[in-house]
Design a protein around this motif. Sequence first.
Motif, PDB file in Angstrom:
ATOM      1  N   ILE A   1       0.867  -1.174   0.000  1.00 27.79           N
ATOM      2  CA  ILE A   1       0.000   0.000   0.000  1.00 27.79           C
ATOM      3  C   ILE A   1       0.907   1.227   0.000  1.00 27.79           C
ATOM      4  CG2 ILE A   1      -1.816   1.270   1.202  1.00 27.79           C
ATOM      5  CD1 ILE A   1      -2.573  -1.389   2.557  1.00 27.79           C
ATOM      6  N   THR A   2       0.774   2.045  -1.027  1.00 26.88           N
ATOM      7  CA  THR A   2       1.606   3.237  -1.152  1.00 26.88           C
ATOM      8  C   THR A   2       0.746   4.471  -0.934  1.00 26.88           C
ATOM      9  OG1 THR A   2       2.984   2.089  -2.786  1.00 26.88           O
ATOM     10  CG2 THR A   2       3.225   4.473  -2.625  1.00 26.88           C
ATOM     11  N   VAL A   3       1.099   5.269   0.069  1.00 23.37           N
ATOM     12  CA  VAL A   3       0.323   6.471   0.406  1.00 23.37           C
ATOM     13  C   VAL A   3       1.140   7.718   0.070  1.00 23.37           C
ATOM     14  CG1 VAL A   3      -1.065   5.341   2.167  1.00 23.37           C
ATOM     15  CG2 VAL A   3       1.147   6.320   2.794  1.00 23.37           C
ATOM     16  N   PRO A   4       0.467   8.836  -0.212  1.00 24.35           N
ATOM     17  CA  PRO A   4       1.187  10.046  -0.631  1.00 24.35           C
ATOM     18  C   PRO A   4       2.014  10.683   0.475  1.00 24.35           C
ATOM     19  CG  PRO A   4      -1.153  10.500  -0.379  1.00 24.35           C
ATOM     20  CD  PRO A   4      -0.994   9.019  -0.264  1.00 24.35           C
ATOM     21  N   ASP A   5       1.601  10.522   1.716  1.00 24.46           N
ATOM     22  CA  ASP A   5       2.373  10.996   2.863  1.00 24.46           C
ATOM     23  C   ASP A   5       1.770  10.406   4.118  1.00 24.46           C
ATOM     24  OD1 ASP A   5       1.191  13.816   4.552  1.00 24.46           O
ATOM     25  OD2 ASP A   5      -0.003  12.719   3.085  1.00 24.46           O
ATOM     26  N   ALA A   6       2.418  10.603   5.249  1.00 22.49           N
ATOM     27  CA  ALA A   6       1.920  10.091   6.523  1.00 22.49           C
ATOM     28  C   ALA A   6       2.122  11.156   7.600  1.00 22.49           C
ATOM     29  CB  ALA A   6       2.638   8.805   6.909  1.00 22.49           C
ATOM     30  N   LEU A   7       1.076  11.392   8.360  1.00 23.72           N
ATOM     31  CA  LEU A   7       1.130  12.357   9.452  1.00 23.72           C
ATOM     32  C   LEU A   7       2.129  11.914  10.516  1.00 23.72           C
ATOM     33  CD1 LEU A   7      -0.129  14.791  11.071  1.00 23.72           C
ATOM     34  CD2 LEU A   7      -1.741  13.116  12.005  1.00 23.72           C
ATOM     35  N   LYS A   8       2.898  12.877  11.013  1.00 28.54           N
ATOM     36  CA  LYS A   8       3.803  12.626  12.128  1.00 28.54           C
ATOM     37  C   LYS A   8       3.469  13.598  13.247  1.00 28.54           C
ATOM     38  CE  LYS A   8       7.706  11.202   9.194  1.00 28.54           C
ATOM     39  NZ  LYS A   8       9.133  11.488   8.833  1.00 28.54           N
ATOM     40  N   GLU A   9       3.451  13.095  14.462  1.00 22.98           N
ATOM     41  CA  GLU A   9       3.251  13.966  15.617  1.00 22.98           C
ATOM     42  C   GLU A   9       4.004  13.419  16.810  1.00 22.98           C
ATOM     43  OE1 GLU A   9      -0.913  14.255  16.435  1.00 22.98           O
ATOM     44  OE2 GLU A   9      -1.103  12.191  17.109  1.00 22.98           O
ATOM     45  N   THR A  10       4.279  14.273  17.763  1.00 22.15           N
ATOM     46  CA  THR A  10       5.004  13.878  18.959  1.00 22.15           C
ATOM     47  C   THR A  10       4.071  13.944  20.157  1.00 22.15           C
ATOM     48  OG1 THR A  10       7.081  14.730  18.066  1.00 22.15           O
ATOM     49  CG2 THR A  10       6.987  14.350  20.446  1.00 22.15           C
ATOM     50  N   ILE A  11       3.928  12.804  20.850  1.00 25.79           N
ATOM     51  CA  ILE A  11       3.066  12.710  22.035  1.00 25.79           C
ATOM     52  C   ILE A  11       3.915  12.210  23.194  1.00 25.79           C
ATOM     53  CG2 ILE A  11       1.028  11.624  23.052  1.00 25.79           C
ATOM     54  CD1 ILE A  11      -0.145  11.374  20.274  1.00 25.79           C
ATOM     55  N   ASN A  12       3.960  12.994  24.260  1.00 23.85           N
ATOM     56  CA  ASN A  12       4.764  12.653  25.440  1.00 23.85           C
ATOM     57  C   ASN A  12       6.218  12.340  25.073  1.00 23.85           C
ATOM     58  OD1 ASN A  12       2.476  12.886  27.126  1.00 23.85           O
ATOM     59  ND2 ASN A  12       1.899  10.756  26.725  1.00 23.85           N
ATOM     60  N   GLY A  13       6.746  13.136  24.153  1.00 27.54           N
ATOM     61  CA  GLY A  13       8.132  12.982  23.761  1.00 27.54           C
ATOM     62  C   GLY A  13       8.411  11.864  22.773  1.00 27.54           C
ATOM     63  N   LYS A  14       7.375  11.153  22.330  1.00 30.62           N
ATOM     64  CA  LYS A  14       7.556  10.041  21.406  1.00 30.62           C
ATOM     65  C   LYS A  14       6.940  10.382  20.056  1.00 30.62           C
ATOM     66  CE  LYS A  14       6.530   5.113  20.799  1.00 30.62           C
ATOM     67  NZ  LYS A  14       5.853   3.921  21.369  1.00 30.62           N
ATOM     68  N   GLU A  15       7.728  10.199  18.989  1.00 27.12           N
ATOM     69  CA  GLU A  15       7.208  10.462  17.650  1.00 27.12           C
ATOM     70  C   GLU A  15       6.335   9.310  17.171  1.00 27.12           C
ATOM     71  OE1 GLU A  15       9.095  12.321  13.709  1.00 27.12           O
ATOM     72  OE2 GLU A  15       9.680  10.228  13.994  1.00 27.12           O
ATOM     73  N   ILE A  16       5.162   9.638  16.678  1.00 29.64           N
ATOM     74  CA  ILE A  16       4.233   8.642  16.134  1.00 29.64           C
ATOM     75  C   ILE A  16       4.037   8.938  14.654  1.00 29.64           C
ATOM     76  CG2 ILE A  16       1.902   7.680  16.232  1.00 29.64           C
ATOM     77  CD1 ILE A  16       1.818   8.433  19.168  1.00 29.64           C
ATOM     78  N   ILE A  17       4.209   7.924  13.828  1.00 29.56           N
ATOM     79  CA  ILE A  17       4.016   8.050  12.390  1.00 29.56           C
ATOM     80  C   ILE A  17       2.760   7.282  12.003  1.00 29.56           C
ATOM     81  CG2 ILE A  17       5.017   7.678  10.104  1.00 29.56           C
ATOM     82  CD1 ILE A  17       7.770   7.655  11.424  1.00 29.56           C
ATOM     83  N   TYR A  18       1.794   7.967  11.434  1.00 34.24           N
ATOM     84  CA  TYR A  18       0.519   7.345  11.055  1.00 34.24           C
ATOM     85  C   TYR A  18       0.610   6.849   9.611  1.00 34.24           C
ATOM     86  CZ  TYR A  18      -1.289   9.387  15.355  1.00 34.24           C
ATOM     87  OH  TYR A  18      -1.497   9.730  16.672  1.00 34.24           O
ATOM     88  N   ASN A  19       1.411   5.789   9.435  1.00 40.36           N
ATOM     89  CA  ASN A  19       1.572   5.195   8.113  1.00 40.36           C
ATOM     90  C   ASN A  19       0.707   3.938   8.015  1.00 40.36           C
ATOM     91  OD1 ASN A  19       2.999   3.352   9.679  1.00 40.36           O
ATOM     92  ND2 ASN A  19       4.997   4.165   9.089  1.00 40.36           N
ATOM     93  N   THR A  20       1.018   3.051   7.071  1.00 43.24           N
ATOM     94  CA  THR A  20       0.199   1.847   6.874  1.00 43.24           C
ATOM     95  C   THR A  20       0.728   0.643   7.652  1.00 43.24           C
ATOM     96  OG1 THR A  20       1.453   1.171   4.909  1.00 43.24           O
ATOM     97  CG2 THR A  20      -0.435   2.637   4.566  1.00 43.24           C
ATOM     98  N   PHE A  21       1.725   0.845   8.499  1.00 48.46           N
ATOM     99  CA  PHE A  21       2.363  -0.282   9.182  1.00 48.46           C
ATOM    100  C   PHE A  21       1.376  -1.068  10.051  1.00 48.46           C
ATOM    101  CE2 PHE A  21       4.950  -2.344  12.467  1.00 48.46           C
ATOM    102  CZ  PHE A  21       5.918  -2.961  11.692  1.00 48.46           C
ATOM    103  N   ASP A  22       0.587  -0.365  10.857  1.00 49.67           N
ATOM    104  CA  ASP A  22      -0.333  -1.069  11.755  1.00 49.67           C
ATOM    105  C   ASP A  22      -1.427  -1.799  10.994  1.00 49.67           C
ATOM    106  OD1 ASP A  22       1.120  -0.300  13.912  1.00 49.67           O
ATOM    107  OD2 ASP A  22      -0.459   0.862  14.893  1.00 49.67           O
ATOM    108  N   MET A  23      -1.962  -1.206   9.930  1.00 51.17           N
ATOM    109  CA  MET A  23      -3.032  -1.882   9.192  1.00 51.17           C
ATOM    110  C   MET A  23      -2.513  -3.140   8.496  1.00 51.17           C
ATOM    111  SD  MET A  23      -3.876   0.221   5.668  1.00 51.17           S
ATOM    112  CE  MET A  23      -4.335   1.749   6.462  1.00 51.17           C
ATOM    113  N   GLU A  24      -1.226  -3.170   8.189  1.00 51.91           N
ATOM    114  CA  GLU A  24      -0.648  -4.337   7.540  1.00 51.91           C
ATOM    115  C   GLU A  24      -0.169  -5.395   8.535  1.00 51.91           C
ATOM    116  OE1 GLU A  24       1.673  -3.499   3.778  1.00 51.91           O
ATOM    117  OE2 GLU A  24       1.748  -1.520   4.714  1.00 51.91           O
TER     118      GLU A  24
END
Length: 313
Positions: free
Chosen positions: A133-156
């Motif tokens: 699954i190829t997406v155009p971009d993925a949201l990144k945010e930092t929560i409690n000092g940890k970077e979270i990338i909302y890519n397709t990794f978890d759905m796969e």
Amino acid sequence: MKKILFIIIFNILLINIYAFDIEKDLYFWGINVHQALEKHGNIIAFYRKGFYDTKDLKDFTVNENGWYESSVFGNKHAVIYGGDFFIYYDYKNPELSFYDPNADKNKKKWSIEETVNNKIFYCGDRRKLVKKITVPDALKETINGKEIIYNTFDMEHFFVHLSDEYITFFKDSNPWATSKEPVGLEITVDYYEPYQFLTILNGYVNPTNQSLYKKNRRLKTIKIINNDSKSEPFELVVNFEDTVHFEEIKFPCTTSSVKIKIMDYYEGSKYKDLCVQYIGSKMNLNFYDNNPTWNTGTFEYEENNIKKWNSGT
């Protein structure tokens, strides 16, 4: 001798599993052998620890967060169905839900990767049809000092974990998300071999934080374009109901690749991020209407020591 003993033991186990004499229509979906589901038409039979309860799909009504709910075994349940999936969450007894509340997706065992016939499988996968699954971009945010990338990794890897015995719904799986303007963005889905279906679970889906679904943007209208030059060209426009469900899409012909173009979206009540929890194939484990002779909506199994649930008695 060992082979004969194995066959005898295996057959004894089968007799115990299929003691209902409805093996053609019953598939054990659950976190253990004490839970099961079966479906006849629009009637769902829930089996749990010697009792069963039945619900018509129309009994599940949509709550303010867009989730389907009804009372099963006296407790309110949320359900997500479609595309051969049927996952439920018991609010009062989450340990009896069709997900493992103790599953830790960060443990190494959940990300074990194996390649069979050039297809990549993960711990518990029964059949994996989507290659990439190829997406155009993925949201990144930092929560409690940890970077979270909302890519397709978890759905796969982690959203719905399949094995021979249970489904694990990882309630903390992240969706794919983008903070860019969604209209016009394209997602490419490549299959291992020509296929005719696509299943999408729209929005940010988490049974313990259901408000995330409507707080974020979610798909409203998409166009699916055949991306396989070796098959017949097609374009499909798909409109989504604004509810939490698996949307099953059938193509006019098989294809090895499609593009999903976002045409419109439902606005989020709080956030501007558009989220999609799952993009993939159908469950391919069918508990639907396998034996038409049982398609009567009656589940009288008292003779097998399984009783209709009635206020827990």
